[in-house]
Design a protein around this motif. Sequence first.
Motif, PDB file in Angstrom:
ATOM      1  N   THR A  19      53.828  50.484  77.371  1.00  0.00           N
ATOM      2  CA  THR A  19      53.907  51.102  76.045  1.00  0.00           C
ATOM      3  C   THR A  19      53.606  50.071  74.960  1.00  0.00           C
ATOM      4  N   VAL A  20      54.140  48.871  75.104  1.00  0.00           N
ATOM      5  CA  VAL A  20      53.874  47.800  74.129  1.00  0.00           C
ATOM      6  C   VAL A  20      52.381  47.524  74.043  1.00  0.00           C
ATOM      7  N   LEU A  21      51.690  47.592  75.172  1.00  0.00           N
ATOM      8  CA  LEU A  21      50.257  47.270  75.215  1.00  0.00           C
ATOM      9  C   LEU A  21      49.345  48.485  75.048  1.00  0.00           C
ATOM     10  N   GLY A  25      46.882  45.935  71.964  1.00  0.00           N
ATOM     11  CA  GLY A  25      47.318  44.627  71.500  1.00  0.00           C
ATOM     12  C   GLY A  25      48.792  44.414  71.782  1.00  0.00           C
ATOM     13  N   LEU A  26      49.201  43.187  71.651  1.00  0.00           N
ATOM     14  CA  LEU A  26      50.597  42.827  71.871  1.00  0.00           C
ATOM     15  C   LEU A  26      51.185  42.444  70.522  1.00  0.00           C
ATOM     16  N   GLY A  27      51.801  43.426  69.855  1.00  0.00           N
ATOM     17  CA  GLY A  27      52.348  43.203  68.522  1.00  0.00           C
ATOM     18  C   GLY A  27      53.805  42.774  68.564  1.00  0.00           C
ATOM     19  N   GLN A  28      54.170  41.902  67.625  1.00  0.00           N
ATOM     20  CA  GLN A  28      55.546  41.401  67.552  1.00  0.00           C
ATOM     21  C   GLN A  28      56.535  42.530  67.301  1.00  0.00           C
ATOM     22  N   ASP A  29      56.205  43.470  66.409  1.00  0.00           N
ATOM     23  CA  ASP A  29      57.120  44.582  66.113  1.00  0.00           C
ATOM     24  C   ASP A  29      57.401  45.403  67.368  1.00  0.00           C
ATOM     25  N   GLU A  30      56.373  45.697  68.127  1.00  0.00           N
ATOM     26  CA  GLU A  30      56.542  46.498  69.349  1.00  0.00           C
ATOM     27  C   GLU A  30      57.325  45.727  70.407  1.00  0.00           C
ATOM     28  N   PHE A  31      57.009  44.456  70.553  1.00  0.00           N
ATOM     29  CA  PHE A  31      57.721  43.618  71.513  1.00  0.00           C
ATOM     30  C   PHE A  31      59.207  43.550  71.159  1.00  0.00           C
ATOM     31  N   ASP A  32      59.504  43.258  69.898  1.00  0.00           N
ATOM     32  CA  ASP A  32      60.904  43.158  69.457  1.00  0.00           C
ATOM     33  C   ASP A  32      61.641  44.472  69.639  1.00  0.00           C
ATOM     34  N   THR A  33      60.978  45.572  69.322  1.00  0.00           N
ATOM     35  CA  THR A  33      61.611  46.875  69.468  1.00  0.00           C
ATOM     36  C   THR A  33      61.930  47.169  70.923  1.00  0.00           C
ATOM     37  N   ALA A  34      61.014  46.845  71.826  1.00  0.00           N
ATOM     38  CA  ALA A  34      61.274  47.050  73.249  1.00  0.00           C
ATOM     39  C   ALA A  34      62.522  46.287  73.673  1.00  0.00           C
ATOM     40  N   GLN A  36      65.027  45.512  71.746  1.00  0.00           N
ATOM     41  CA  GLN A  36      66.208  45.966  71.020  1.00  0.00           C
ATOM     42  C   GLN A  36      66.591  47.414  71.308  1.00  0.00           C
ATOM     43  N   THR A  37      65.874  48.077  72.195  1.00  0.00           N
ATOM     44  CA  THR A  37      66.212  49.462  72.490  1.00  0.00           C
ATOM     45  C   THR A  37      67.566  49.539  73.179  1.00  0.00           C
ATOM     46  N   GLU A  38      68.203  50.669  73.005  1.00  0.00           N
ATOM     47  CA  GLU A  38      69.488  50.918  73.656  1.00  0.00           C
ATOM     48  C   GLU A  38      69.344  50.808  75.171  1.00  0.00           C
ATOM     49  N   MET A 100      60.353  54.423  74.673  1.00  0.00           N
ATOM     50  CA  MET A 100      58.900  54.360  74.526  1.00  0.00           C
ATOM     51  C   MET A 100      58.479  54.859  73.147  1.00  0.00           C
ATOM     52  N   GLN A 101      59.109  55.928  72.673  1.00  0.00           N
ATOM     53  CA  GLN A 101      58.809  56.439  71.335  1.00  0.00           C
ATOM     54  C   GLN A 101      59.160  55.402  70.270  1.00  0.00           C
ATOM     55  N   ASP A 102      60.293  54.742  70.431  1.00  0.00           N
ATOM     56  CA  ASP A 102      60.696  53.710  69.479  1.00  0.00           C
ATOM     57  C   ASP A 102      59.661  52.589  69.429  1.00  0.00           C
ATOM     58  N   VAL A 103      59.151  52.192  70.584  1.00  0.00           N
ATOM     59  CA  VAL A 103      58.141  51.133  70.651  1.00  0.00           C
ATOM     60  C   VAL A 103      56.855  51.583  69.948  1.00  0.00           C
ATOM     61  N   VAL A 104      56.429  52.810  70.212  1.00  0.00           N
ATOM     62  CA  VAL A 104      55.199  53.328  69.600  1.00  0.00           C
ATOM     63  C   VAL A 104      55.311  53.340  68.075  1.00  0.00           C
TER      64      VAL A 104
END
Length: 156
Positions: A19-21, A25-34, A36-38, A100-104
């Motif tokens: 999902t991050v990719l 691309g490999l974005g910092q926001d998506e990586f961090d969110t993954a 920090q997910t519950e 996955m939705q949070d990451v997107v």
Amino acid sequence: MRHYKTNSTPAVARLLAATVLADGGLGQDEFDTAMQTELAARLSIGQVEFERILREYCDDLLMGANYLDAVHLKLADEAFALLLEDIRDPALQAALLQAMQDVVKADGVETASEVDLLGQALQKWGLSPMAVPARTGTELRTKGRPAAAPVLLRTS
């Protein structure tokens, strides 16, 4: 692709990595969110483990050209469907879909590839949409934020 045990933490982390990719691309926001997910907290997916699985996923993509869509550097739909089969527990599927939705949504841009990935998970798992954005055409939704900075992974 590597095989991970059904409903295992690595199987979940690999789908988060995909999902991050998903947008290419490999974005910092998506990586961090993954991270920090519950779900990541509940399964104790730490940064070191997630980075390892992310690297393994990338290695698997590069090693198995037959897994790739011929037009884009992404996992072919048939291969992604097999990864989704690794998560069979309905409660885990629902929690993973939410993560996955949070990451997107993390970088403020929802690409057609990301929405397609969520749609495949919804269909494969037989879940109903949980605020999955409706889309027409290939437009992108943004929140006026600049593109996320790339993530630098540790090499050792």
